[in-house]
Write a protein that holds these residues in place. Structure first.
Motif, PDB file in Angstrom:
ATOM      1  N   GLN A 174       0.831  -1.205   0.000  1.00  0.00           N
ATOM      2  CA  GLN A 174       0.000   0.000   0.000  1.00  0.00           C
ATOM      3  C   GLN A 174       0.865   1.255   0.000  1.00  0.00           C
ATOM      4  O   GLN A 174       0.629   2.195  -0.757  1.00  0.00           O
ATOM      5  CB  GLN A 174      -0.933  -0.001   1.211  1.00  0.00           C
ATOM      6  CG  GLN A 174      -1.899   1.175   1.216  1.00  0.00           C
ATOM      7  CD  GLN A 174      -2.789   1.182   2.451  1.00  0.00           C
ATOM      8  OE1 GLN A 174      -3.270   0.132   2.892  1.00  0.00           O
ATOM      9  NE2 GLN A 174      -3.002   2.356   3.017  1.00  0.00           N
ATOM     10  N   GLY A 175       1.898   1.233   0.827  1.00  0.00           N
ATOM     11  CA  GLY A 175       2.790   2.391   0.908  1.00  0.00           C
ATOM     12  C   GLY A 175       3.554   2.626  -0.382  1.00  0.00           C
ATOM     13  O   GLY A 175       3.962   3.748  -0.677  1.00  0.00           O
ATOM     14  N   ALA A 176       3.756   1.558  -1.150  1.00  0.00           N
ATOM     15  CA  ALA A 176       4.451   1.683  -2.433  1.00  0.00           C
ATOM     16  C   ALA A 176       3.461   1.910  -3.574  1.00  0.00           C
ATOM     17  O   ALA A 176       3.823   1.841  -4.748  1.00  0.00           O
ATOM     18  CB  ALA A 176       5.286   0.425  -2.706  1.00  0.00           C
ATOM     19  N   GLN A 177       2.195   2.149  -3.212  1.00  0.00           N
ATOM     20  CA  GLN A 177       1.138   2.471  -4.171  1.00  0.00           C
ATOM     21  C   GLN A 177       0.844   1.349  -5.158  1.00  0.00           C
ATOM     22  O   GLN A 177       0.575   1.578  -6.338  1.00  0.00           O
ATOM     23  CB  GLN A 177       1.467   3.773  -4.916  1.00  0.00           C
ATOM     24  CG  GLN A 177       1.490   4.981  -3.997  1.00  0.00           C
ATOM     25  CD  GLN A 177       2.150   6.194  -4.647  1.00  0.00           C
ATOM     26  OE1 GLN A 177       2.015   6.398  -5.845  1.00  0.00           O
ATOM     27  NE2 GLN A 177       2.864   6.969  -3.864  1.00  0.00           N
ATOM     28  N   VAL A 178       0.890   0.133  -4.650  1.00  0.00           N
ATOM     29  CA  VAL A 178       0.487  -1.014  -5.455  1.00  0.00           C
ATOM     30  C   VAL A 178      -1.035  -1.110  -5.406  1.00  0.00           C
ATOM     31  O   VAL A 178      -1.610  -1.036  -4.308  1.00  0.00           O
ATOM     32  CB  VAL A 178       1.098  -2.312  -4.887  1.00  0.00           C
ATOM     33  CG1 VAL A 178       0.590  -3.527  -5.637  1.00  0.00           C
ATOM     34  CG2 VAL A 178       2.617  -2.235  -4.914  1.00  0.00           C
ATOM     35  N   PRO A 179      -1.718  -1.240  -6.562  1.00  0.00           N
ATOM     36  CA  PRO A 179      -3.176  -1.381  -6.542  1.00  0.00           C
ATOM     37  C   PRO A 179      -3.587  -2.557  -5.655  1.00  0.00           C
ATOM     38  O   PRO A 179      -2.976  -3.624  -5.723  1.00  0.00           O
ATOM     39  CB  PRO A 179      -3.532  -1.654  -8.001  1.00  0.00           C
ATOM     40  CG  PRO A 179      -2.384  -1.113  -8.786  1.00  0.00           C
ATOM     41  CD  PRO A 179      -1.176  -1.248  -7.920  1.00  0.00           C
ATOM     42  N   ARG A 180      -4.606  -2.343  -4.832  1.00  0.00           N
ATOM     43  CA  ARG A 180      -5.031  -3.342  -3.867  1.00  0.00           C
ATOM     44  C   ARG A 180      -5.343  -4.688  -4.529  1.00  0.00           C
ATOM     45  O   ARG A 180      -5.062  -5.744  -3.982  1.00  0.00           O
ATOM     46  CB  ARG A 180      -6.288  -2.823  -3.149  1.00  0.00           C
ATOM     47  CG  ARG A 180      -6.620  -3.538  -1.865  1.00  0.00           C
ATOM     48  CD  ARG A 180      -7.786  -2.825  -1.195  1.00  0.00           C
ATOM     49  NE  ARG A 180      -7.431  -1.485  -0.765  1.00  0.00           N
ATOM     50  CZ  ARG A 180      -7.116  -1.179   0.497  1.00  0.00           C
ATOM     51  NH1 ARG A 180      -7.116  -2.106   1.417  1.00  0.00           N
ATOM     52  NH2 ARG A 180      -6.816   0.053   0.824  1.00  0.00           N
ATOM     53  N   SER A 181      -5.905  -4.640  -5.756  1.00  0.00           N
ATOM     54  CA  SER A 181      -6.303  -5.872  -6.442  1.00  0.00           C
ATOM     55  C   SER A 181      -5.103  -6.767  -6.734  1.00  0.00           C
ATOM     56  O   SER A 181      -5.209  -7.986  -6.716  1.00  0.00           O
ATOM     57  CB  SER A 181      -7.018  -5.528  -7.743  1.00  0.00           C
ATOM     58  OG  SER A 181      -6.186  -4.717  -8.550  1.00  0.00           O
TER      59      SER A 181
ATOM     60  N   TYR B 190       4.586  -6.859  -8.381  1.00  0.00           N
ATOM     61  CA  TYR B 190       3.606  -5.795  -8.149  1.00  0.00           C
ATOM     62  C   TYR B 190       4.067  -4.538  -8.880  1.00  0.00           C
ATOM     63  O   TYR B 190       5.250  -4.232  -8.916  1.00  0.00           O
ATOM     64  CB  TYR B 190       3.518  -5.441  -6.658  1.00  0.00           C
ATOM     65  CG  TYR B 190       3.063  -6.541  -5.731  1.00  0.00           C
ATOM     66  CD1 TYR B 190       2.222  -7.554  -6.153  1.00  0.00           C
ATOM     67  CD2 TYR B 190       3.472  -6.524  -4.399  1.00  0.00           C
ATOM     68  CE1 TYR B 190       1.800  -8.538  -5.264  1.00  0.00           C
ATOM     69  CE2 TYR B 190       3.058  -7.501  -3.510  1.00  0.00           C
ATOM     70  CZ  TYR B 190       2.217  -8.512  -3.941  1.00  0.00           C
ATOM     71  OH  TYR B 190       1.810  -9.467  -3.064  1.00  0.00           O
ATOM     72  N   ASN B 191       3.098  -3.811  -9.428  1.00  0.00           N
ATOM     73  CA  ASN B 191       3.409  -2.534 -10.071  1.00  0.00           C
ATOM     74  C   ASN B 191       2.973  -1.402  -9.161  1.00  0.00           C
ATOM     75  O   ASN B 191       1.796  -1.081  -9.074  1.00  0.00           O
ATOM     76  CB  ASN B 191       2.677  -2.415 -11.405  1.00  0.00           C
ATOM     77  CG  ASN B 191       3.124  -3.490 -12.365  1.00  0.00           C
ATOM     78  OD1 ASN B 191       4.283  -3.525 -12.763  1.00  0.00           O
ATOM     79  ND2 ASN B 191       2.216  -4.395 -12.702  1.00  0.00           N
ATOM     80  N   GLY B 192       3.918  -0.809  -8.493  1.00  0.00           N
ATOM     81  CA  GLY B 192       3.607   0.316  -7.629  1.00  0.00           C
ATOM     82  C   GLY B 192       4.316   1.567  -8.120  1.00  0.00           C
ATOM     83  O   GLY B 192       4.653   1.693  -9.297  1.00  0.00           O
ATOM     84  N   ARG B 193       4.556   2.477  -7.196  1.00  0.00           N
ATOM     85  CA  ARG B 193       5.358   3.681  -7.440  1.00  0.00           C
ATOM     86  C   ARG B 193       6.699   3.272  -8.045  1.00  0.00           C
ATOM     87  O   ARG B 193       7.289   3.989  -8.862  1.00  0.00           O
ATOM     88  CB  ARG B 193       5.529   4.356  -6.074  1.00  0.00           C
ATOM     89  CG  ARG B 193       6.465   5.494  -5.961  1.00  0.00           C
ATOM     90  CD  ARG B 193       6.409   6.042  -4.535  1.00  0.00           C
ATOM     91  NE  ARG B 193       6.794   5.083  -3.508  1.00  0.00           N
ATOM     92  CZ  ARG B 193       8.049   4.710  -3.248  1.00  0.00           C
ATOM     93  NH1 ARG B 193       9.033   5.192  -3.935  1.00  0.00           N
ATOM     94  NH2 ARG B 193       8.310   3.832  -2.283  1.00  0.00           N
ATOM     95  N   ILE B 194       7.211   2.125  -7.605  1.00  0.00           N
ATOM     96  CA  ILE B 194       8.392   1.480  -8.185  1.00  0.00           C
ATOM     97  C   ILE B 194       7.996   0.009  -8.374  1.00  0.00           C
ATOM     98  O   ILE B 194       7.045  -0.446  -7.756  1.00  0.00           O
ATOM     99  CB  ILE B 194       9.621   1.570  -7.245  1.00  0.00           C
ATOM    100  CG1 ILE B 194       9.277   0.968  -5.867  1.00  0.00           C
ATOM    101  CG2 ILE B 194      10.097   3.007  -7.087  1.00  0.00           C
ATOM    102  CD1 ILE B 194      10.481   0.765  -4.980  1.00  0.00           C
ATOM    103  N   PRO B 195       8.737  -0.742  -9.214  1.00  0.00           N
ATOM    104  CA  PRO B 195       8.437  -2.173  -9.285  1.00  0.00           C
ATOM    105  C   PRO B 195       8.782  -2.836  -7.955  1.00  0.00           C
ATOM    106  O   PRO B 195       9.763  -2.458  -7.297  1.00  0.00           O
ATOM    107  CB  PRO B 195       9.371  -2.681 -10.387  1.00  0.00           C
ATOM    108  CG  PRO B 195       9.949  -1.483 -11.044  1.00  0.00           C
ATOM    109  CD  PRO B 195       9.838  -0.336 -10.094  1.00  0.00           C
ATOM    110  N   LEU B 196       7.946  -3.782  -7.569  1.00  0.00           N
ATOM    111  CA  LEU B 196       8.119  -4.458  -6.287  1.00  0.00           C
ATOM    112  C   LEU B 196       7.919  -5.952  -6.525  1.00  0.00           C
ATOM    113  O   LEU B 196       7.030  -6.329  -7.286  1.00  0.00           O
ATOM    114  CB  LEU B 196       7.056  -3.917  -5.337  1.00  0.00           C
ATOM    115  CG  LEU B 196       7.128  -4.211  -3.851  1.00  0.00           C
ATOM    116  CD1 LEU B 196       8.311  -3.486  -3.237  1.00  0.00           C
ATOM    117  CD2 LEU B 196       5.830  -3.737  -3.173  1.00  0.00           C
TER     118      LEU B 196
END
Ligand SMILES: Nc1ncnc2c1ncn2[C@@H]1O[C@H](COP(=O)(O)OP(=O)(O)O)[C@@H](O)[C@H]1O
Ligand SMILES: [Mg+2]
Length: 158
Positions: free
Chosen positions: A54-61, A74-80
């Motif tokens: 969540q903190g890295a802005q990964v979509p909840r889904s 995961y695709n967030g603010r950065i790749p995770l």
């Protein structure tokens, strides 16, 4: 293994607090960061990871998607990447998953059950050990190995 550069212990009094700690960590993660999570079943590793996502802005889904893969991108603010080594037998099997290609790259990497394959960790990383210290309390013992992990740990618990 060499001694940690920096250690800190923080207490969480609830699942929500663990989640919030994860969110804060996720806000700070940068490409190349590696965070290893250690703790028995129910220690709270996944709660922390969901907060990080969540903190890295990964979509909840993305985080909710059920899969049996070892490594979840995961695709967030950065790749995770979120890996779970629970079912990995040894380093050779881990090698075969392609996991090691992630290290030192564009992605931040979170690894549950790092103690199963400690050799999976790069030279510099943040290790967080979660221990129950009451029904809803957990002790999070963080050890930073290297300057960047120490900087991350300092900022996280500031
Ligand atoms: N302070 C806390 N932090 C995290 N989880 C907690 C805490 N207190 C109680 N719990 C409970 O412990 C369990 C942790 O589950 P989970 O995060 O899936 O653990 P793990 O991934 O380590 O197996 C959940 O049922 C959660 O509600
Ligand atoms: Mg888990």
């Amino acid at each position: 293994m060499s001694a940690p550069t920096l250690t800190r212990t923080v207490r969480s009094e609830s699942p929500e607090e663990t989640h919030r700690l994860g969110v804060r960590l996720g806000e700070l993660l940068q490409p190349g960061d590696f965070v290893g999570l250690i703790g028995d079943l129910g220690a709270g590793k996944t709660h922390l990871v969901r907060g990080v996502a969540q903190g890295a802005q990964v979509p909840r889904s993305e985080v909710a998607s059920p899969t049996f893969a070892i490594v979840y991108p995961y695709n967030g603010r950065i790749p995770l990447h979120h890996a779970d080594l629970y079912r990995i037998a040894d380093y050779d099997e881990l090698y075969a998953t392609g996991f090691l290609d992630l290290l030192g790259g564009e992605s931040a990497v979170l690894v549950e059950w790092l103690d199963r394959i400690p050799e999976a960790a790069p030279r510099e990383y943040l290790r967080i050990t979660l221990r129950p210290s009451g029904e809803d309390a957990r002790e999070l013992h963080a050890e930073a190995f290297g300057p960047r992990p120490a900087e991350l740990l300092t900022a996280w618990l500031a």
